[in-house]
Design a protein around this motif. Structure first.
Motif, PDB file in Angstrom:
ATOM      1  N   ARG A 104      50.374  67.849  15.478  1.00 38.50           N
ATOM      2  CA  ARG A 104      50.237  66.455  15.014  1.00 38.50           C
ATOM      3  C   ARG A 104      48.859  65.928  15.352  1.00 38.50           C
ATOM      4  NH1 ARG A 104      55.766  65.656  16.548  1.00 38.50           N
ATOM      5  NH2 ARG A 104      56.993  65.388  14.646  1.00 38.50           N
TER       6      ARG A 104
ATOM      7  N   LEU B  90      58.886  68.242  10.772  1.00 39.45           N
ATOM      8  CA  LEU B  90      58.872  67.619   9.458  1.00 39.45           C
ATOM      9  C   LEU B  90      57.673  68.180   8.711  1.00 39.45           C
ATOM     10  CD1 LEU B  90      59.590  64.035  10.759  1.00 39.45           C
ATOM     11  CD2 LEU B  90      61.208  65.679   9.880  1.00 39.45           C
TER      12      LEU B  90
ATOM     13  N   ASP C 287      56.240  67.892   5.795  1.00 42.23           N
ATOM     14  CA  ASP C 287      55.247  67.077   5.091  1.00 42.23           C
ATOM     15  C   ASP C 287      54.356  66.326   6.040  1.00 42.23           C
ATOM     16  OD1 ASP C 287      57.517  66.220   2.390  1.00 42.23           O
ATOM     17  OD2 ASP C 287      56.202  67.934   2.737  1.00 42.23           O
ATOM     18  N   GLU C 288      54.859  66.081   7.235  1.00 41.99           N
ATOM     19  CA  GLU C 288      54.063  65.321   8.180  1.00 41.99           C
ATOM     20  C   GLU C 288      52.948  66.193   8.733  1.00 41.99           C
ATOM     21  OE1 GLU C 288      54.881  62.618  12.150  1.00 41.99           O
ATOM     22  OE2 GLU C 288      56.213  64.240  11.629  1.00 41.99           O
TER      23      GLU C 288
ATOM     24  N   THR D  77      46.186  59.798   3.023  1.00 37.39           N
ATOM     25  CA  THR D  77      46.162  61.256   2.861  1.00 37.39           C
ATOM     26  C   THR D  77      46.946  61.548   1.583  1.00 37.39           C
ATOM     27  OG1 THR D  77      46.228  61.528   5.261  1.00 37.39           O
ATOM     28  CG2 THR D  77      46.682  63.473   3.920  1.00 37.39           C
TER      29      THR D  77
ATOM     30  N   PRO E 239      48.016  64.316  -1.052  1.00 35.45           N
ATOM     31  CA  PRO E 239      48.032  65.742  -1.408  1.00 35.45           C
ATOM     32  C   PRO E 239      47.393  65.935  -2.780  1.00 35.45           C
ATOM     33  CG  PRO E 239      50.167  65.059  -0.579  1.00 35.45           C
ATOM     34  CD  PRO E 239      49.362  63.819  -0.763  1.00 35.45           C
TER      35      PRO E 239
END
Lengths: 437, 232
Positions: free
Chosen positions: B72, B97, B99-100, B144, B146
């Motif tokens: 993270r 998680l 996607d995090e 952010t 994608p």
């Protein structure tokens, strides 16, 4: 012909200067290829020209400003607040430009003002000069920056109702000055005074209503925290008793030989097993103080609303650090978490596959609590803390206002907003060094 | 390429290094392996250093910290590096998680580790240098996005900003279109003086009507004669 050129064409330059000034204040460009620019600016010029000698000056001024506000909203896609402030500032600047122009004509060139009024061609020239001065003034960086700052802080003015009171005071002053100059009849002034009384009364009611809603919401959250704390203690006690009862029942089951009794005990034990759901197990490592109970309640609400919930709590071995936080800090954190989760629950209402993620992370120098939700409707993220901007139906921005007040008053807590793809994320950061764990 | 390995077990750490060396001997890329026994000060120094094409291989369970928390922290400032987790368990459960953290994969240490790590590294080599997301900050908010979520990028004439359009929202970024185009990957093609389109998300191009339709049924008319010749 001179009249048309003087009033209408000259007026068009004034209108263009007003719109140009507004575009600079709002930090936008005029799109000259947009047909609406031409339609609206010609309309406003014609209106001002027609009203010039026919309609009362108050009505002409106020309707012109109103039309300019609509033009700003249409051309630059700004909110009514920003458009109003820009229109007001633009008109202030044209007022200053007029004064400078008159000063120049009378003091420097020695021209009589009465002569200008008679000769429309001169009127055209003065209009052109005023527009030029106005464009020059707005391009001075210092002036432009001040006006940009006023627009950027417009949400604060709304928050404190400074905008309404300020505008009202200025309009009142202008009208009083003009009424003196034009020697307005009494019935107009009576009407004006009556309107003022009504407006100020409505304003006072709105201010008091807004304050009381804020206080009520804050009290609700305070009560929620107290109740949750008590609930956690009660639940911990009950769970202990329940666990002991289960064990006793299991012992009794071993002693009893009657089949019916054994089946009945099995039934009770299964019921007890189902009661210990997923969330209670995951949350039990969070120390008491409100956060555990709060998250449990909210997760149950989300499950009832069929919202997919992801929860992660990492580095549980150091979670004891959370315990040493003082009660005041814990209460503030719980309040912020509650507000963010409530907002997330409302935000995902219209999403097909609603999803909320909550994570508590223990990093090197800080704790982090993240609340993220997916969203459906497009929204302007940078405006969410502005009062009046909301994607919800009621309680517009009161919760976020409370969050902002808590964060502003406590250096230990800070907040970041992140957009990660289709997830909107609120991150609460608790500085470890500042609160001296 | 820079492989950053953190594994507290010495035997496992050497094994991972050997797998990397064997893998990289098969191609001609320059590489360096940084080995750490723990998430200590030296690890954080390397993490914060601006090295090219970083691939992290992180042990989730170490005495001092969790690899997930470290991941993270990596993602706070670095969205392009590749993260591979090593774990002793068969599954990560709901703790992770995806996607995090945007990790590539997780590999269990005791279940066919060599083959799985080789496959992951092979994928990492292909992905390295390819941007996965656009990140920028505007008025204190960190965005952010994608890359593959983006449908197209165009300019907002009135706002004087570049508009990034996804299926779920529109984002305004205070950079020119050309500056933003350097943040994209090879899937983006210029279709108009003021538009770049993600070809991975295009469903149909109508050269007669000069329109482009995306896979979520959004249609735009930002297709000019100058640029359509280059489109397939």
């Amino acid at each position: 012909m001179e009249r048309i050129i003087g009033i209408y064409v000259g007026g068009f330059f004034n209108v263009w200067a007003l719109i140009y000034t507004c575009s600079k204040i709002l930090d936008k460009n005029i799109n000259y290829k947009d047909k609406w620019f031409w339609i609206l600016s010609i309309f406003l010029s014609l209106y001002i020209g027609i009203c010039y000698n026919t309609i009362n000056v108050f009505i002409r001024m106020s309707t012109s400003i109103f039309i300019l506000i609509l033009i700003n909203m249409k051309l630059f896609k700004k909110t009514i607040v920003e458009s109003s402030i820009a229109s007001f500032l633009s008109n202030t600047l044209i007022f200053i430009s007029e004064m400078l122009c008159v000063l120049f004509l009378t003091a420097v060139l020695g021209i009589n003002l009465a002569d200008i009024n008679k000769k429309y061609f001169a009127t055209f020239t003065t209009n052109l000069m005023i527009s030029t001065i106005q464009c020059f003034l707005i391009n001075i960086n210092h002036i432009k920056n001040i006006m940009n700052k006023i627009i950027l802080n417009s949400s604060n003015y709304i928050k404190n109702n400074v905008l309404f009171i300020g505008l009202l005071s200025v309009i009142t002053f202008i009208i009083l000055v003009i009424s003196l100059y034009f020697k307005t009849t009494n019935q107009w002034m009576v009407l004006f005074n009556l309107s003022l009384i009504i407006i100020y009364s409505i304003l006072a009611i709105i201010i008091f209503q807004s304050k009381s809603e804020n206080i009520a919401l804050e009290q609700n959250y305070n009560l929620l925290m107290e109740n949750l704390s008590e609930y956690e203690k009660l639940y911990a006690r009950e769970r202990m008793h329940s666990h002991e009862n289960r064990n006793e029942l299991m012992i009794i089951r071993g002693m009893v030989k009657d089949k019916i009794a054994i089946e009945y005990i099995d039934e009770i034990l299964n019921f007890k097993i189902n009661e210990n759901n997923n969330w209670l197990d995951k949350l039990k490592t969070i120390p008491n103080g409100g956060l555990q109970g709060l998250l449990y309640c909210k997760f149950c609400i989300m499950e009832n609303k069929k919202i997919s919930v992801d929860f992660s709590l990492t580095n549980t071995s150091d979670i004891a650090e959370l315990i040493s936080m003082n009660n005041d800090l814990q209460a503030k954190i719980c309040k912020i978490v509650a507000i963010f989760i409530d907002n997330s629950i409302e935000a995902v209402e219209k999403v097909k596959k609603p999803s909320i993620r909550v994570s508590i992370n223990n990093c090197n120098n800080y704790f982090q609590i993240k609340i993220a939700n997916n969203y459906k409707n497009k929204f302007e993220v940078d405006k969410i803390y502005e009062q009046g901007y909301s994607t919800k139906s009621n309680q517009r921005g009161h919760g976020l206002k409370i969050v902002k007040e808590i964060i502003d008053s406590d250096k230990r807590i800070s907040n970041k907003i992140k957009i990660s793809g289709c997830f909107f994320e609120q991150v609460i950061i608790i500085d470890k060094k500042t609160h001296q764990i | 390429m820079n492989f950053i390995v953190c594994e507290d077990n010495e035997h496992m750490r050497n094994k991972v290094k050997q797998i990397i060396d064997n893998m990289m001997m098969k191609n001609k890329l320059n590489y360096k392996t940084h080995l750490f026994a723990d998430y200590n000060k030296s690890f954080y120094e390397i993490m914060n250093e601006e090295l090219s094409n970083k691939v992290y291989i992180l042990d989730i369970e170490t005495p001092s910290a969790s690899g997930i928390d470290v991941a993270r922290e990596i993602r706070e400032n670095d969205i392009d590096s590749i993260i591979i987790f090593l774990t002793s368990h068969n599954e990560l459960g709901s703790e992770l998680l995806h996607d995090e953290i945007m990790f590539l994969t997780f590999i269990t240490k005791f279940n066919n580790m060599e083959k799985r790590l080789e496959s992951a590294l092979s994928k990492a080599i292909k992905m390295s240098g390819v941007r996965q997301a656009i990140r920028y900050e505007n008025k204190g908010i960190i965005y952010t996005i994608p890359i593959n979520d983006i449908l197209y990028i165009t300019t907002d004439q009135i706002d004087r900003k570049t508009l990034i359009v996804t299926a779920y929202n529109e984002f305004r970024i205070a950079k020119t279109l050309q500056e933003v185009s350097t943040m994209l990957n090879g899937n983006f093609v210029q279709t108009h003086r003021a538009c770049f389109v993600n070809m991975n998300r295009v469903r149909n191009i109508n050269k007669r009507k000069n329109t482009i339709t995306f896979d979520d049924d959004i249609t735009i008319d930002l297709l000019s004669d100058n640029f359509k010749r280059g489109l397939k």
